[in-house]
Design an enzyme around this catalytic site. Structure first.
Site, PDB file in Angstrom:
ATOM      1  N   HIS A 223      -3.703  -5.286   0.812  1.00 30.08           N
ATOM      2  CA  HIS A 223      -3.141  -5.749   2.089  1.00 30.08           C
ATOM      3  C   HIS A 223      -3.240  -7.269   2.197  1.00 30.08           C
ATOM      4  O   HIS A 223      -4.303  -7.804   2.540  1.00 30.08           O
ATOM      5  CB  HIS A 223      -3.885  -5.098   3.253  1.00 30.08           C
TER       6      HIS A 223
ATOM      7  N   CYS B 271       0.835  -1.207   0.000  1.00 32.20           N
ATOM      8  CA  CYS B 271       0.000   0.000   0.000  1.00 32.20           C
ATOM      9  C   CYS B 271       0.876   1.268   0.000  1.00 32.20           C
ATOM     10  O   CYS B 271       1.490   1.579  -1.011  1.00 32.20           O
ATOM     11  CB  CYS B 271      -0.964  -0.023   1.187  1.00 32.20           C
TER      12      CYS B 271
ATOM     13  N   GLY C 193      -0.892 -15.248  35.726  1.00 26.90           N
ATOM     14  CA  GLY C 193      -1.273 -15.162  34.324  1.00 26.90           C
ATOM     15  C   GLY C 193      -0.330 -15.928  33.412  1.00 26.90           C
ATOM     16  O   GLY C 193       0.678 -16.493  33.851  1.00 26.90           O
ATOM     17  N   VAL C 194      -0.647 -15.908  32.126  1.00 26.83           N
ATOM     18  CA  VAL C 194       0.102 -16.678  31.132  1.00 26.83           C
ATOM     19  C   VAL C 194       1.537 -16.179  31.001  1.00 26.83           C
ATOM     20  O   VAL C 194       2.495 -16.962  31.059  1.00 26.83           O
ATOM     21  CB  VAL C 194      -0.603 -16.595  29.755  1.00 26.83           C
TER      22      VAL C 194
ATOM     23  N   GLU D 261      -2.011  -9.123   4.427  1.00 29.20           N
ATOM     24  CA  GLU D 261      -2.028  -9.546   5.838  1.00 29.20           C
ATOM     25  C   GLU D 261      -3.427  -9.601   6.425  1.00 29.20           C
ATOM     26  O   GLU D 261      -3.659 -10.223   7.460  1.00 29.20           O
ATOM     27  CB  GLU D 261      -1.144  -8.600   6.672  1.00 29.20           C
TER      28      GLU D 261
ATOM     29  N   SER E  51       3.691 -14.188  32.843  1.00 31.67           N
ATOM     30  CA  SER E  51       4.664 -14.345  33.928  1.00 31.67           C
ATOM     31  C   SER E  51       4.927 -15.820  34.214  1.00 31.67           C
ATOM     32  O   SER E  51       6.045 -16.206  34.583  1.00 31.67           O
ATOM     33  CB  SER E  51       4.193 -13.622  35.200  1.00 31.67           C
ATOM     34  N   SER E  52       3.909 -16.669  34.028  1.00 28.10           N
ATOM     35  CA  SER E  52       4.098 -18.105  34.282  1.00 28.10           C
ATOM     36  C   SER E  52       5.048 -18.730  33.270  1.00 28.10           C
ATOM     37  O   SER E  52       5.944 -19.501  33.638  1.00 28.10           O
ATOM     38  CB  SER E  52       2.744 -18.825  34.241  1.00 28.10           C
TER      39      SER E  52
END
Length: 509
Positions: free
Chosen positions: A167, A79, A223-224, A169, A226-227
Site C-alpha cells: 500500500h 493489493c 464552522g469551517v 498510500e 459553511s463559512s
C-alpha cells in the site's frame, strides 16, 4: 474539464488515503464504487484499483468489467486490485503461508521501470493481505520483491498496467509518495495544476453559470465548511446570497454573538435567529441520542424554512457538504447505514422545494481549509475545531435542560480557553467537554457535595475518520480540572477520556 485520476473502491479501509495522496500531488481524483464505474471521458488520465477486505478467491468478491479502460488508460492495481488483474490475466492466487500484514522491505527493485523510478533498495512498505500471487503469465514482468513476497510488484508488458502487493498510500510505505508521483505524473501525464487558487477560480465561474441571477440561502454554523462555502458563493453572486445563522441554544458560550460579529466583518449578508427556548422545549425529557439528533435536525429545518420564506423568490439552498460525506453516502455496499442523521448529504425535506448547490462536495477537510486561506478568511474561523451539528445536545448525556447547558457551556469555555492560552488549541484536532449523567460525592470546604461529573475529550486526527486521544501535559489538565471545579457551580469531578477512534467515537453520543 479538470484532468483527473479515477479510483475504483473495492471496500478497503485505505481507499480515502489513496485519494488524499493523489491530491497532495495537486492532481484531482474521484473515488467511485467498483459497481458504479462512471463513463470514461477524455479528462480521466488513469485508473487506480483499491485494496479490499475480500479475497479474489471468494465467490462473493468484486469482479467488475474493466474492459472500458484496460489497455486504454494507465492502470495501477493496489493489493486486491493487483491480485484481480493477475487473476484476470491467468495468474494463480493462493492463500499466503502466513498472513502478510505490517512493515516489510523491498529486497529487489527494478529502477528501470518507470513506476519505481528513484525508489531505493530496502525501501519500507506496508503489507495487508492474506493471499499471494503465484505463477504469473509470461507477459508479467516482476519489478519488486520482498524476502517473503516474490511478486510484490509487476508490470504487464505491452500495456500501461501495473500491480503492487503493498500500500503506497499508507504512511509506513516510506517511498509511497514517490511511486504515486511516478504513476500519476510520469505515467498518466497529469499536470499538477489542481491548486486552491485554480479551485477557487473554477468554482466561482461554475457557480455564476449555474445560479445565474437566482437567490440562494445558506445555513451558517460558524464552522469551517459553511463559512468557506459562504465566501465562495459571495464572491460568485454577491448580494444574491442570504445567510441564516440559527442559535439553537446548544452553542458554545457567547458563540452566537462572536460568530455573527466575525461574519459581518467578512461582508456577508447574515441574519441571526435566536430560538434556543424552542429547541429546549422540544428536547425536554428525551434521552435517546438518535432521537435527540432527529429532534434537533427537525426543529432546525422548521426554523430555517420559516426564515427562508421571509425572503422572496429563493431558488437554491447551499450546503457545506464535503467529500467524506459524499463518499460515506455512496459506499461499496450501497448507502451507508451508519451515517448519523444530521449528515443530510443532498438531503432536503419534500416541503422545501429548492435546488441544492454544494460548492465544497469534492474537497476533504484539509483542502477546505487551504481554499479558505486562498480566500483570505480569518484564521480564527479556518482553524476552529469541528463542532457537531446537534451542538451541546449530544455532549449532554441524557436529557437536555437549560441548567445542564449552562454547566457545560461554562466548563467547555474554561477547557477551550485553556487550550488556547497554553498554545495547545492548534495542536489538537478537536476538543470539548461532556456532561455525564452521573453524580459523585465530593468535599468543598467543610461540606460534602453531590454534584456532576464532566469528561474532557481531546483528540488528534487528520480528517476525523480515525483519531487518537491527545497526550496533554499533566500540569495543564490539573489546572483545567481545578478551574472547572472551582468556577463552575454544579461540578465537583473532572475526568479525562483516553479512548481512541476506533473503537470509541470522538463524540460520546
Amino acid at each position: 474539464m479538470e484532468e483527473m485520476i479515477l479510483i475504483l473502491d473495492f471496500g478497503s479501509q485505505y481507499t480515502q488515503l489513496i485519494a488524499r495522496r493523489v491530491r497532495e500531488l495537486n492532481v484531482y481524483c474521484e473515488i467511485h464504487p467498483f459497481n458504479h464505474i462512471p463513463a470514461i471521458t477524455s479528462n480521466i488520465k488513469g485508473v487506480i484499483l483499491s485494496g479490499s477486505p475480500y479475497s479474489v478467491r471468494d465467490a462473493e468478491s468484486p469482479f467488475p468489467d474493466l474492459s472500458a479502460f484496460r489497455s486504454k488508460l494507465p492502470l495501477l492495481g493496489v493489493c486486491y486490485g493487483a491480485q484481480l488483474l493477475a487473476l484476470y490475466s491467468g495468474g494463480d492466487i493462493e492463500p499466503s503461508s502466513t498472513r502478510e500484514y505490517g512493515r516489510a522491505n523491498l529486497s529487489f527493485i527494478n529502477n528501470e521501470n518507470v513506476l519505481l523510478k528513484d525508489m531505493t533498495n530496502g525501501s519500507q512498505v506496508w503489507m495487508s493481505h492474506g493471499d499471494t500471487i503465484l505463477n504469473t503469465p509470461s507477459e508479467f514482468e516482476i519489478i519488486a520483491s520482498t524476502h517473503d513476497v516474490k511478486v510484490a510488484g509487476y508490470h504487464i508488458r505491452g500495456e500501461q498496467t501495473w500491480g503492487i502487493q503493498f500500500h503506497p498510500e499508507v504512511y509506513h510505505s516510506t517511498e509511497g509518495k514517490t511511486l504515486l508521483h511516478n504513476f500519476v505524473v510520469n505515467i498518466c501525464g497529469c499536470h499538477q495544476s489542481w491548486t486552491p487558487a485554480s479551485f477557487v477560480e473554477t468554482t466561482i465561474k461554475e457557480l455564476r453559470e449555474k445560479i445565474g441571477g437566482d437567490k440562494v440561502i445558506l445555513g451558517l454554523s460558524g464552522g469551517v465548511d459553511s463559512s468557506v462555502a459562504a465566501v465562495l458563493l459571495h464572491k460568485a453572486i454577491g448580494t444574491q446570497l442570504y445567510c441564516i445563522f440559527v442559535d439553537n441554544g446548544l452553542l458554545r458560550k457567547d458563540e452566537f454573538e462572536k460568530v455573527l460579529d466575525s461574519y459581518k466583518h467578512m461582508g456577508l449578508n447574515v441574519k441571526g435567529v435566536r430560538v434556543g427556548d424552542q429547541f429546549l422545549s422540544e428536547l425536554a425529557g428525551v434521552t435517546e441520542p438518535e432521537k435527540k439528533r432527529k429532534i434537533i435536525g427537525r426543529v432546525f429545518i422548521e426554523v430555517f424554512d420559516a426564515e427562508s420564506h421571509k425572503i422572496e423568490d429563493v431558488v437554491w439552498l447551499a450546503q457545506g457538504t464535503i467529500y467524506p460525506d459524499v463518499i460515506e453516502s455512496v459506499s461499496v455496499k450501497g448507502p451507508s447505514a451508519t451515517i448519523k442523521s444530521h449528515h443530510n448529504v443532498g438531503g432536503l425535506p419534500d416541503f422545501m422545494k429548492l435546488k441544492i448547490v454544494e460548492p465544497l462536495n469534492s474537497l476533504f477537510k484539509d483542502e477546505v481549509r487551504r481554499v479558505g486561506h486562498q480566500l483570505e478568511i480569518d484564521p480564527e474561523i479556518l482553524n476552529r475545531h469541528p463542532f457537531p451539528g446537534p451542538g451541546l445536545g449530544i455532549r449532554i448525556l441524557g436529557d437536555v435542560t437549560a441548567e445542564k447547558v449552562r454547566i457545560l457551556q461554562e466548563a467547555d469555555d474554561i477547557f477551550i480557553g485553556g487550550l488556547k492560552s497554553a498554545g495547545l488549541y492548534d495542536k489538537v484536532w478537536q476538543a470539548g467537554v461532556m456532561l455525564l449523567p452521573v453524580q459523585s460525592v465530593g468535599v468543598m470546604g467543610d461540606e460534602r457535595t453531590y454534584e456532576n461529573v464532566v469528561a474532557l475529550r481531546s483528540v488528534s486526527s487528520t480528517d476525523g475518520m480515525t483519531a487518537d486521544w491527545s497526550h496533554l501535559p499533566y500540569e495543564f489538565l490539573a489546572k483545567v480540572s481545578n478551574d472547572i471545579i472551582n468556577k463552575v457551580k454544579g461540578v465537583n469531578r473532572v475526568v479525562y477520556d483516553i479512548s481512541s477512534k476506533p473503537p470509541a467515537t470522538i463524540e460520546w453520543e
